[in-house]
Design an enzyme around this catalytic site. Structure first.
Site, short mmCIF file in Angstrom:
data_model
loop_
_atom_site.label_atom_id
_atom_site.label_comp_id
_atom_site.label_asym_id
_atom_site.label_seq_id
_atom_site.Cartn_x
_atom_site.Cartn_y
_atom_site.Cartn_z
N LYS A 134 -27.66 62.55 28.58
CA LYS A 134 -27.87 64.00 28.68
C LYS A 134 -28.79 64.32 29.85
O LYS A 134 -28.55 65.26 30.61
CB LYS A 134 -28.45 64.53 27.36
CG LYS A 134 -27.43 64.50 26.22
CD LYS A 134 -28.04 64.71 24.84
CE LYS A 134 -26.99 64.50 23.76
NZ LYS A 134 -27.50 64.57 22.38
N GLN A 137 -33.19 64.95 19.22
CA GLN A 137 -32.12 63.99 18.95
C GLN A 137 -32.20 63.49 17.51
O GLN A 137 -33.23 63.02 17.05
CB GLN A 137 -32.25 62.80 19.93
CG GLN A 137 -31.11 61.80 19.86
CD GLN A 137 -29.79 62.38 20.34
OE1 GLN A 137 -29.73 63.10 21.34
NE2 GLN A 137 -28.72 62.06 19.63
N ASP A 139 -28.19 73.03 20.90
CA ASP A 139 -27.27 72.28 20.03
C ASP A 139 -26.58 73.22 19.04
O ASP A 139 -25.65 72.82 18.34
CB ASP A 139 -28.05 71.21 19.24
CG ASP A 139 -27.84 69.82 19.81
OD1 ASP A 139 -26.91 69.65 20.63
OD2 ASP A 139 -28.60 68.90 19.43
#
Ligand code: NAP
Length: 293
Positions: free
Chosen positions: A54, A98, A121
């Site tokens: 990412k 994460q 997200d």
């Protein structure tokens, strides 16, 4: 019928190029680039690879990366303080924690501390609520990627029967909401669904997100359907002929005989997720700049 293969690598590459151009325009207008902060707690190898990917992808399109790594035993207060600091930092447009986090932490709680306008997200309660109510906002990356693949492959969704196998918060539920918003008639199937094969065989658009290798067989696929394979499974035993170690939830060869179009694994939905994260980070920056909703 031999299905068209929907090339996710190509669509993802196009999206990254588009985002890079739009980031350049954003910088010209606002004097600073969008920024993505990633938080990784602990040393899970797979998570470290995802976060590294990412951060690299951000650099490639001109998004500034803030890579925060915390010890596996980082106390809750330390992670909370970091998220609060990032929420208040104007250089940070998007924040991503994460998952999974180590056992002493609560991933749901931490995710929900992220400011909704920085929730790239799309997994906070606020973002899920906005999606459910059809309000603008940041959407989860993988379902967004599927919608983009459907759109770029020219799939008509209005009036189509769509079946999503899987009802996770991460994918299945938001996927169903996005298809509904596009005026498909949506069924969500799961492990308790009766006659799963029969339900799937009615679908004009079939989306599989289960985590079971090659579960979807030929007779589950309606002639002429569009089949989207979200599953990522490791072949066991690993192939010795040099072919991919990954396999989807759909039996690709069988589905290809009946479907009009199908995504491969790898190279279908997978590459879309990071590309959509970049697009979301840019969108978050625009929201904070007051030029997007
Ligand atoms: P998950 O949270 O484990 O959810 C799996 C879903 O499949 C559940 O709703 C479960 O039903 C359902 N299911 C399990 N066995 C079934 C069966 N035999 N028949 C029908 N339904 C069944 O998984 P997820 O996070 O949604 O991910 C699903 C797959 O997509 C995984 O392979 C994952 O690696 C992949 N994925 C890929 C990406 C990407 O490409 N970037 C992103 C996200 C996920 P119940 O709810 O009834 O248990």
């Amino acid at each position: 019928m031999s299905a068209t293969v929907i090339d996710g690598k190509q669509v993802a590459a196009e999206l990254r190029t588009e985002v890079a151009g739009q980031v350049e325009a954003f910088v010209a207008e606002h004097g600073r680039p969008p920024g993505l902060a990633t938080i990784l707690v602990g040393e899970d190898a797979a998570s470290a690879v995802y976060v590294g990917g990412k951060q690299r992808a951000c650099k490639e399109v001109g998004i500034r990366g803030f890579d925060h790594r915390l010890a596996a035993d980082a106390p809750r207060e330390e992670v909370v303080a970091l998220i609060e600091r990032l929420n208040a930092d104007p250089d940070v447009s998007g924040i991503l924690c994460q998952l999974p986090v180590p056992g002493h932490l609560d991933g749901v709680e931490l995710t929900n501390l992220i400011a909704p306008e920085k929730d790239v997200d799309g997994l906070t309660v606020a973002s899920a609520g906005r999606l459910a109510l059809g309000l603008p906002g940041l959407r989860p990356c993988t379902p967004s990627g599927v919608m983009r693949l459907l759109e770029r492959s020219g799939t008509e969704l209005s009036g189509a029967r769509a079946v999503v196998i899987g009802r996770s918060n991460l994918f299945g539920k938001p996927m169903a909401q996005l298809l509904l918003q596009a005026n498909a008639t949506v069924t969500i199937a799961h492990s308790r669904t009766a006659d799963l094969a029969g339900v799937c065989a009615q679908a004009d658009v079939l989306v599989a997100a289960v985590g079971r290798p090659e579960m979807v067989r030929a007779d589950w696929v309606k002639e002429g359907a569009v089949v989207i394979d979200v599953g990522i499974n490791r072949r066991d035993p690993a192939p010795t002929d040099g072919s991919s170690t990954l396999v989807g939830d759909v039996h690709f060869a069988e589905a290809s005989e009946r479907a009009a179009a199908v995504t491969p694994v790898p190279g279908g939905v997978g590459p879309m997720t990071i590309a959509e994260l970049l697009a979301n980070t840019l969108q978050a920056a625009r929201i904070q700049a007051g030029v997007a909703a």
